[in-house]
Enzyme design. Structure first.
Site, PDB file in Angstrom:
ATOM      1  N   CYS A   8       0.866  -1.184   0.000  1.00 10.06           N
ATOM      2  CA  CYS A   8       0.000   0.000   0.000  1.00 10.06           C
ATOM      3  C   CYS A   8       0.902   1.234   0.000  1.00 10.06           C
ATOM      4  O   CYS A   8       2.089   1.145  -0.354  1.00 10.06           O
ATOM      5  CB  CYS A   8      -0.987  -0.016   1.166  1.00 10.06           C
ATOM      6  N   ASN A  11       2.289   1.426   4.310  1.00  6.68           N
ATOM      7  CA  ASN A  11       2.589   0.165   4.999  1.00  6.68           C
ATOM      8  C   ASN A  11       2.297   0.247   6.502  1.00  6.68           C
ATOM      9  O   ASN A  11       2.973  -0.363   7.326  1.00  6.68           O
ATOM     10  CB  ASN A  11       4.052  -0.279   4.757  1.00  6.68           C
ATOM     11  N   CYS A  13      -1.454   0.798   7.350  1.00  4.60           N
ATOM     12  CA  CYS A  13      -2.894   0.518   7.493  1.00  4.60           C
ATOM     13  C   CYS A  13      -3.309  -0.739   6.708  1.00  4.60           C
ATOM     14  O   CYS A  13      -3.536  -1.794   7.289  1.00  4.60           O
ATOM     15  CB  CYS A  13      -3.737   1.711   7.030  1.00  4.60           C
ATOM     16  N   ARG A  14      -3.402  -0.616   5.378  1.00  4.32           N
ATOM     17  CA  ARG A  14      -3.982  -1.706   4.585  1.00  4.32           C
ATOM     18  C   ARG A  14      -3.058  -2.902   4.424  1.00  4.32           C
ATOM     19  O   ARG A  14      -3.474  -4.050   4.640  1.00  4.32           O
ATOM     20  CB  ARG A  14      -4.381  -1.175   3.192  1.00  4.32           C
ATOM     21  N   SER A  15      -1.800  -2.680   4.002  1.00  4.91           N
ATOM     22  CA  SER A  15      -0.957  -3.857   3.707  1.00  4.91           C
ATOM     23  C   SER A  15      -0.543  -4.641   4.957  1.00  4.91           C
ATOM     24  O   SER A  15      -0.484  -5.876   4.888  1.00  4.91           O
ATOM     25  CB  SER A  15       0.233  -3.485   2.821  1.00  4.91           C
ATOM     26  N   ASP A 125      -8.052   3.928   0.938  1.00  8.43           N
ATOM     27  CA  ASP A 125      -7.130   4.371   1.977  1.00  8.43           C
ATOM     28  C   ASP A 125      -7.933   4.846   3.189  1.00  8.43           C
ATOM     29  O   ASP A 125      -8.672   5.825   3.093  1.00  8.43           O
ATOM     30  CB  ASP A 125      -6.293   5.520   1.390  1.00  8.43           C
TER      31      ASP A 125
HETATM   32  P1  4NP Z   1      -1.801   2.805   4.049  1.00  5.65           P
HETATM   33  O1  4NP Z   1      -2.467   4.154   4.609  1.00  5.65           O
HETATM   34  O2  4NP Z   1      -1.252   3.142   2.690  1.00  5.65           O
HETATM   35  O3  4NP Z   1      -2.953   1.863   3.995  1.00  5.65           O
HETATM   36  O4  4NP Z   1      -0.736   2.411   5.044  1.00  5.65           O
HETATM   37  C1  4NP Z   1      -1.785   5.363   4.719  1.00  5.65           C
HETATM   38  C2  4NP Z   1      -0.883   5.554   5.738  1.00  5.65           C
HETATM   39  C3  4NP Z   1      -0.243   6.777   5.899  1.00  5.65           C
HETATM   40  C4  4NP Z   1      -0.516   7.807   5.014  1.00  5.65           C
HETATM   41  C5  4NP Z   1      -1.411   7.611   3.982  1.00  5.65           C
HETATM   42  C6  4NP Z   1      -2.030   6.404   3.832  1.00  5.65           C
HETATM   43  N1  4NP Z   1       0.125   9.057   5.191  1.00  5.65           N
HETATM   44  O5  4NP Z   1      -0.286  10.031   4.520  1.00  5.65           O
HETATM   45  O6  4NP Z   1       1.053   9.171   6.031  1.00  5.65           O
END
Ligand code: 4NP
Length: 160
Positions: A8, A11, A13-15, A125
């Site tokens: 993702c 790294n 939240c989703r992955s 996201d």
């Molecule tokens: P992820 O979510 O891609 O599912 O881990 C996010 C985590 C952090 C951010 C954006 C999306 N960020 O903007 O820091």
């Protein structure tokens, strides 16, 4: 050995949720010695950090432990090391394809392509939303994990 990498943006939240859900599934199915799991981000924003506490809390509610996971960034070598490189959304896929050698591009897929019943292409996201977003994302990931295992069984583990 079959190797699966969940990808993702951050790294956190989703992955990592996908890694936690899928490794729990393969442990329960007795396949932990046949399939390797990992996750990473396309960005370098959270390298070394633990999963987002909202992702960790939603997973814990469903009996999944994410506490040992730490963020890392995708590396070119990952496309040789992992047979499955699974992006959570279109932006992840675009970044992955830009980095991936042409001969390995068929390894890069949208994770939700393994769960057509979910009726959408992207795991959204959840970072800027509320807890409800994390619950919905978890359900999508749970569905795609089952479809992914079915795909791995049919292509690579027909003896199981
Ligand atoms: P992820 O979510 O891609 O599912 O881990 C996010 C985590 C952090 C951010 C954006 C999306 N960020 O903007 O820091």
């Amino acid at each position: 050995m079959i190797r699966v990498l969940f990808v993702c943006l951050g790294n956190i939240c989703r992955s990592p949720t996908a890694e936690g859900v899928f490794r729990d599934l393969i442990r329960r199915e007795g396949l932990a010695d046949r399939i390797v799991t990992d996750s990473c981000g396309t960005s370098d924003w959270h390298i070394g950090g633990p999963p987002d506490e909202r992702a960790t809390a939603e997973a814990a509610k469903r009996g999944i432990d994410l506490s040992d996971l730490r963020a890392r960034q995708i590396h070119r070598d990952d496309f040789a090391a992992f047979e499955y490189v699974l992006g959570m959304d279109d932006a992840n896929i675009a970044k992955l394809l830009a980095l991936c050698p042409p001969a390995r591009q068929d390894r890069v897929k949208l994770f939700l392509s393994f769960a057509p019943e979910v009726g959408r292409a992207d795991v959204p996201d959840p970072y800027y939303g509320g807890a409800d977003g994390f619950s919905k994302v978890f359900d999508m990931i749970d569905a795609a994990s089952k479809g992914l295992l079915a795909d791995i069984r049919s292509r690579h583990l027909s003896d199981t």
